[in-house]
Design an enzyme around this catalytic site. Structure first.
Site, short mmCIF file in Angstrom:
data_model
loop_
_atom_site.label_atom_id
_atom_site.label_comp_id
_atom_site.label_asym_id
_atom_site.label_seq_id
_atom_site.Cartn_x
_atom_site.Cartn_y
_atom_site.Cartn_z
N LYS A 259 0.84 -1.20 0.00
CA LYS A 259 0.00 0.00 0.00
C LYS A 259 0.88 1.25 0.00
O LYS A 259 0.65 2.18 -0.78
CB LYS A 259 -0.89 0.01 1.25
CG LYS A 259 -1.55 1.35 1.54
CD LYS A 259 -2.40 1.32 2.78
CE LYS A 259 -1.68 1.68 4.05
NZ LYS A 259 -1.40 3.11 4.25
N CYS B 225 -4.85 13.23 12.81
CA CYS B 225 -5.30 11.87 12.57
C CYS B 225 -5.11 11.10 13.84
O CYS B 225 -4.46 11.56 14.77
CB CYS B 225 -4.60 11.25 11.37
SG CYS B 225 -3.19 10.28 11.78
N ARG C 167 0.78 14.64 13.08
CA ARG C 167 1.27 14.43 11.71
C ARG C 167 1.28 15.68 10.85
O ARG C 167 0.49 15.83 9.91
CB ARG C 167 0.47 13.31 11.03
CG ARG C 167 0.61 12.01 11.74
CD ARG C 167 -0.09 10.89 11.03
NE ARG C 167 0.71 10.29 9.98
CZ ARG C 167 0.41 9.12 9.41
NH1 ARG C 167 -0.65 8.46 9.78
NH2 ARG C 167 1.18 8.63 8.47
N ASP D 230 5.03 0.78 11.82
CA ASP D 230 3.85 0.07 11.30
C ASP D 230 3.80 -1.40 11.72
O ASP D 230 2.82 -2.09 11.40
CB ASP D 230 3.81 0.17 9.76
CG ASP D 230 3.41 1.56 9.29
OD1 ASP D 230 3.02 2.39 10.13
OD2 ASP D 230 3.49 1.82 8.07
N ARG E 246 -8.52 -0.52 4.75
CA ARG E 246 -7.64 0.51 4.18
C ARG E 246 -6.29 -0.07 3.80
O ARG E 246 -5.63 0.43 2.89
CB ARG E 246 -7.40 1.63 5.20
CG ARG E 246 -8.57 2.56 5.41
CD ARG E 246 -8.13 3.74 6.26
NE ARG E 246 -6.78 4.13 5.90
CZ ARG E 246 -5.81 4.38 6.77
NH1 ARG E 246 -6.03 4.34 8.06
NH2 ARG E 246 -4.60 4.72 6.34
#
Ligand code: UD1
Length: 424
Positions: A22, A118, A123, A308, A400
């Site tokens: 992604k 977010c 960010r 992540d 997502r």
């Protein structure tokens, strides 16, 4: 809205095919703005973020054709009819900010909504803006929008990033590829997704040196051409499934995964009792002990341990023997999975940006809530080893970023199902 119910206790065995990344696909797609010739992409994951970015690109006049069976995406930037990315589209997906550099480089004008806050922190986008200013863009912030202008085109320059940023590096790389002269980016991000973008820009005609290092030199060209490109495999998806296999036991092969992009996992996983081996095309995951050991992990920019994969690693620590300390240095507020994991019986103490995880013998299934993309998947992982059933609500975050998560896990022996949330 859907939910996922997982029945814990099954070993995973078999092969999982890893999708295109992604985080590589999104910047690659934005490069379509740079050329009036079409770009053809292979292995584009069928994800909500990809579809949202397609909407943004279509709003600008780029023609998008996606085939979710072949995973081929054709983007034709032959005629850009608008230079504005509105709030209603950008707010759905932060990465839309990546249209800013390409738009101002090709059209001399761009108006892109500020993405706003977010769930995982504030960010900011200051590094994107400063970098484009160095290339000669005039930038003002008005009514929640970034307006960038360069009526006479951008000019190559030296750009030093005060902090390592994946998105800012990508935005400035794309802009520099169409700027007059040479740009030198220092303290640039080194992620495989950055290298993938650089390789695309080279195929489009740009000259680039230093990809994968913190100094990237880009010789801009007046025109960039169309080409074909296959998206790099998703190292975060691969890492997530490696952790799933480690937690449940069994032997799993991650097809398409590149071991060189998972180096940061090899040592902590081995300390925990899991062997990762393989090459550029596949990775084997094998648990070496009956019970995993706690290990300490700190997130860092690539080639360090990725933020992540932090939530997933924490999930693994909750059932390890002994304790593990997880320190998050990239984003503030990225421990939202902690209270949810605690609902399943995990023993975690958060102190500032560190979480001390004391392993427990067993987690217990519970209803839990997904809060962001990676937090959501950490709850699924916990559910795979918990006693009884775990129901993860608000799973739209997962759509997502994980292509066919339920199908892929079920394919190697997990017991889980996606179901409709009953009306309240
Ligand atoms: C990308 C990834 C995301 C990953 C992150 C860090 C995509 C689409 N998303 O996000 O999954 O978690 O890298 O590996 O690729 N920062 C600033 N000013 C800026 C830009 C960033 O201060 O202008 C800060 C951020 O708040 C953060 C750090 O820099 O603390 C790193 O962020 P960055 O690398 O830019 O992340 P993204 O590109 O947004």
């Amino acid at each position: 809205m859907d939910k996922i119910r997982i029945y814990g206790g099954n070993e995973l065995n078999g092969t999982i095919e890893i999708s295109g990344a992604k985080n590589a696909a999104l910047p690659l797609m934005c490069a379509a703005i740079l050329s009036d010739q079409p770009l053809t992409f292979n292995r584009v994951p069928d994800l909500k973020d990809v579809l949202s970015l397609n909407e943004v690109l279509e709003q600008l006049g780029v023609k998008a054709q996606y085939n979710s069976t072949t995973k081929k995406l054709i983007l034709d930037g032959g005629s850009i009819t608008s230079t504005e990315a509105p709030y209603e589209l950008v707010r759905k997906m932060r990465a839309s900010i990546l249209v800013l550099g390409p738009l101002v480089a090709r059209m001399g004008d761009a108006k892109v909504s500020l993405p706003g806050g977010c769930a995982i922190g504030t960010r900011p986008v200051d590094l994107h803006i400063e970098g484009l200013k160095r290339l000669g863009a005039e930038i003002e912030l008005t009514e929640g929008y970034i307006r960038a202008r360069a009526p006479n085109g951008l000019v190559g320059a030296s750009v030093h990033f005060t902090k390592v940023s994946v998105g800012a590096t990508e935005n400035v790389m794309m802009a520099a590829a169409l700027a007059k002269g040479t740009s030198v980016l220092t303290n640039a991000a080194r992620e495989p997704e950055i290298v993938d973008l650089g390789e695309l820009l080279i195929k489009m005609g740009a000259e680039i040196e230093g990809l994968g290092t913190d100094k990237i030199t880009i010789h801009g060209k007046p025109f960039l051409r169309g080409t074909e490109h296959t998206v790099v495999a998703d190292r975060i998806e691969a890492g997530t499934f490696a952790i799933a296999a480690a937690m449940t036991g069994g032997n799993v092969i991650l097809k398409n995964a590149d071991i060189r992009h998972l180096q940061y996992m090899i040592e902590p996983m081995l300390k925990a009792g899991v062997e990762l081996s393989g090459d550029e095309h596949h990775v084997n995951v094998k648990r070496l002990r009956a019970r995993l050991h706690g290990v300490d992990v700190m997130t860092e920019p690539y080639p360090g341990f990725p933020t992540d994969l932090q939530a997933q690693m924490m999930s693994m620590m909750t059932v390890a023997e002994g304790a593990g300390m997880i320190t998050e240095t990239i984003f503030e507020n990225r421990f939202m999975h902690v209270p949810e994991l605690a609902r399943m019986g995990a023993d975690i103490t958060v102190h500032g940006s560190s979480a001390l995880v004391r392993g427990v013998a067993k987690l217990k299934g519970a209803p839990v809530m997904a809060t962001d993309l990676r937090a959501s998947v950490s709850l699924i992982l916990a559910g795979l080893v918990a006693d009884g059933a775990t129901t993860v609500h608000r799973i739209y975050h997962l759509d997502r970023g994980y292509e066919d998560l339920v199908g892929k896990l079920a394919g190697v022996g997990a017991k889980l199902e996606r179901m409709k949330e009953e009306a309240a």
